[in-house]
Enzyme design. Sequence first.
Site, PDB file in Angstrom:
ATOM      1  N   ASP A 165     -10.828   2.346  -2.997  1.00 14.48           N
ATOM      2  CA  ASP A 165     -11.371   2.080  -1.669  1.00 14.48           C
ATOM      3  C   ASP A 165     -12.891   2.113  -1.684  1.00 14.48           C
ATOM      4  O   ASP A 165     -13.533   1.783  -0.691  1.00 14.48           O
ATOM      5  CB  ASP A 165     -10.845   3.115  -0.661  1.00 14.48           C
ATOM      6  CG  ASP A 165      -9.472   2.718  -0.144  1.00 14.48           C
ATOM      7  OD1 ASP A 165      -9.078   1.560  -0.352  1.00 14.48           O
ATOM      8  OD2 ASP A 165      -8.794   3.572   0.457  1.00 14.48           O
ATOM      9  N   ASP A 195       0.835  -1.202   0.000  1.00 17.59           N
ATOM     10  CA  ASP A 195       0.000   0.000   0.000  1.00 17.59           C
ATOM     11  C   ASP A 195       0.872   1.256   0.000  1.00 17.59           C
ATOM     12  O   ASP A 195       2.072   1.213   0.310  1.00 17.59           O
ATOM     13  CB  ASP A 195      -0.875  -0.039   1.269  1.00 17.59           C
ATOM     14  CG  ASP A 195      -2.154   0.754   1.145  1.00 17.59           C
ATOM     15  OD1 ASP A 195      -2.277   1.557   0.195  1.00 17.59           O
ATOM     16  OD2 ASP A 195      -3.034   0.593   2.016  1.00 17.59           O
TER      17      ASP A 195
HETATM   18  C1  DGJ Z   1      -5.829   1.977   1.923  1.00 18.62           C
HETATM   19  C2  DGJ Z   1      -6.243   0.748   1.186  1.00 18.62           C
HETATM   20  O1  DGJ Z   1      -6.766   1.069  -0.050  1.00 18.62           O
HETATM   21  C3  DGJ Z   1      -7.243  -0.025   2.032  1.00 18.62           C
HETATM   22  O2  DGJ Z   1      -7.711  -1.136   1.319  1.00 18.62           O
HETATM   23  C4  DGJ Z   1      -6.576  -0.427   3.302  1.00 18.62           C
HETATM   24  O3  DGJ Z   1      -5.539  -1.316   3.043  1.00 18.62           O
HETATM   25  C5  DGJ Z   1      -6.061   0.811   4.036  1.00 18.62           C
HETATM   26  N1  DGJ Z   1      -5.229   1.610   3.202  1.00 18.62           N
HETATM   27  C6  DGJ Z   1      -5.288   0.406   5.259  1.00 18.62           C
HETATM   28  O4  DGJ Z   1      -4.659   1.458   5.843  1.00 18.62           O
END
Ligand code: DGJ
Length: 742
Positions: free
Chosen positions: A549, A479
């Site tokens: 997200d 990430d």
């Molecule tokens: C952003 C990601 O897109 C989410 O799926 C998740 O992993 C969060 N970060 C966790 O901090």
Amino acid sequence: MSITYMEKERIFRLDTQESTYLLGIVGSEGFVGHLYYGKKIKDITGVQELYRVHENPYTPDENNRDRLSFYDCFPFEYSGHGIGDFRESSIRAELADGSRAGKFTYVSHEIIGGKEKLVGLPATFGTTENAESLHIRCKDSVSGLTVVLKYSVFADVDAVIRSVQVINEGKEEIKLTKVMSASLDMEAGSYDALTLHGSWARERHMERKPIGHGWFGVSSNRGESSHQEHPFLGVLAQDAGQETGEVFGFQLVYSGNFIAKAQMSQFGGVRVVIGIEPEDFCWKLAPGESFQTPEAVLVYSHEGLGGMTRSFHDLYRNHLIRSPYLHKKRPILINNWEATYFDFNTEKIIDIARESARLGIELMVLDDGWFGNRFDDNRSLGDWKVNEEKLPGGLAYLAEQINALGMKFGLWFEPEMISPDSDLYRAHPDWAIAVPGRTAGLARNQYVLDISRKEVRDAVLEQVFAVLHSANIEYVKWDMNRPLADLYSAGLPADRQGELYHRYVLGMYEMQERLLEEFPNLLLENCSGGGARFDPGMLYYSPQIWCSDDTDAVERLMIQEGTALIYPLSAIGAHVSVCPNHTVGRTTPFVTRGNVALTGTFGYELDITKLSEEEKTMVSRQVKMYHTLNDLVREGDYYRIASYGENHLYDCYQVNSKQKDEALLFYTQVLNEPNMHGRRIRLSGMNPDACYRVYLVDCEKDPFLQETDRVFSGEVLMNAGFIMERLWGDFRSKLLFFKQIS
Ligand code: DGJ
């Protein structure tokens, strides 16, 4: 596929299955000019006229009275700077004396079988059997600066790959302040620009608008390809539609700052440039040193947007994504993020895994919060040690328990970041990117690690590798949750600070390469606060990227539509989540959420233990649907039939097998209308000589695949169409499977 040099005409021709790209050497000076890019031409006799050097303002050979006018309209393949071509330049270099002019003329060329790798950069690949490359060497005689214009074509895809290597063959140091990967001069015409724009949780929405005089462009200066704009520019003939008309697609294989510009000149022609965003870019080149740009992909389609899309999909599947998982069904995963956020322990994760395993889910992914003191997002990034308070027995124990349930285990990392409240920051505050004397801005309570520095990369990877060796971890989600700002590296001298953005990206690529070398069987999924780094550069390292997200099924229609404009469905991370949805509060049927996720990598992101029995039954059927349909979704040809983003009522797309003997139709009626008839839907890409039987694919039914008595010829489906019944209610979705029977 072939690349040939026609010596008499001094023309290079690059042919793919359906397109031809022509450029050549002009005049006694050896200017390299662009002639043509478009539908395949077998016999190119007479094409030289398109240099237009016989028109006003005269030829370079015969007329020296008005050089500026010539420079300002000649179709330069890669235009220099400051010599009188007032259009967008391709390269700008500052010499030791402060001058910035550069004019590049032909020196030599070579045609090479296959395709070279780019050191430290992601790049398309090919073999001597399926790829051919052309390198044209051009030089600025005053500074000694040389550019090698690189082109590659493939046997199986209608794409031209370009990049540029700049070599300082002079005697003094120079500063490169702009270097585009490609420039293309297009004939005068009426064009639209197509771009992908958005925001967090709203990525890659399509936008089409006319190109007028002046310039139009998209860019990122966030250090990542970004949620906001995308390193893609489509230039479309104004009459081009979904499956008809001429479309040119330009994309950069890069994950940092980019720019893509279309500029209409005084004569109506359009120059497109694409490359690294020059703002904040300055690269020092000592004599003998060279700089390699990222690759630009050029796709030409005479079959509208659909043709362009299918070329991008094939290019990326056949010549960019390297993962051993590319052509495999990925394990169906469940991720605990939306189920628990930071509030979990071993017991909770095992509860989720147990129920998931029972229903056929294959991979349990533990997201953010397993390390340091990470009980919220205020701390611990950089401290990659398991939190035994949450996870007694550590990751090894958890992985064992999950493996014992018959599932694989996967883990989240954010290796490029550092929290101010972390042991790493307390030990190395200068490892965070920040300008001396200024307080750096926080985003999501974190700073960005200066991974342009080798010692920083080594220290982070050492921790990551130790974790991955400590347990049976078969998947990693990488990430990156904030953009770069406050640019300054304590590891670079003052005159190299302009290199930081690019060095950061190179550092990140190196880290991912080392990760894959150490763990060659790892399934890597990239992610960046959802889809802020969904780009071809990242696909070189991971076969799939978390798309957004926003997991709401209706929002996903537009996000996945824009993403699928370029990227194969096999790359699009998509999960079923709980309702009301955590991003928009909308409640959509479980069936619709499943159908939308099935057109991506497919997985779940919810507390499965809290689902109703009815929903759990649907999960087990969706698992079977995935196993039945994923080969087609992953490898097939994508056709966009109708866009909810355009009609605001319904969405429809189709995936056909390459043999055209199977097709899957995804239909979502977003809003119902009163007193409506069923909708007539026309399919694309079917075999006109075949007949197809329709099956209903529905996770509410047992079995989920229901044979119907509806049979249509391919010709009827494509020309007359069939009736999609009106569905009752909003957000309703239907999946139909067409199987050739004769
Ligand atoms: C952003 C990601 O897109 C989410 O799926 C998740 O992993 C969060 N970060 C966790 O901090």
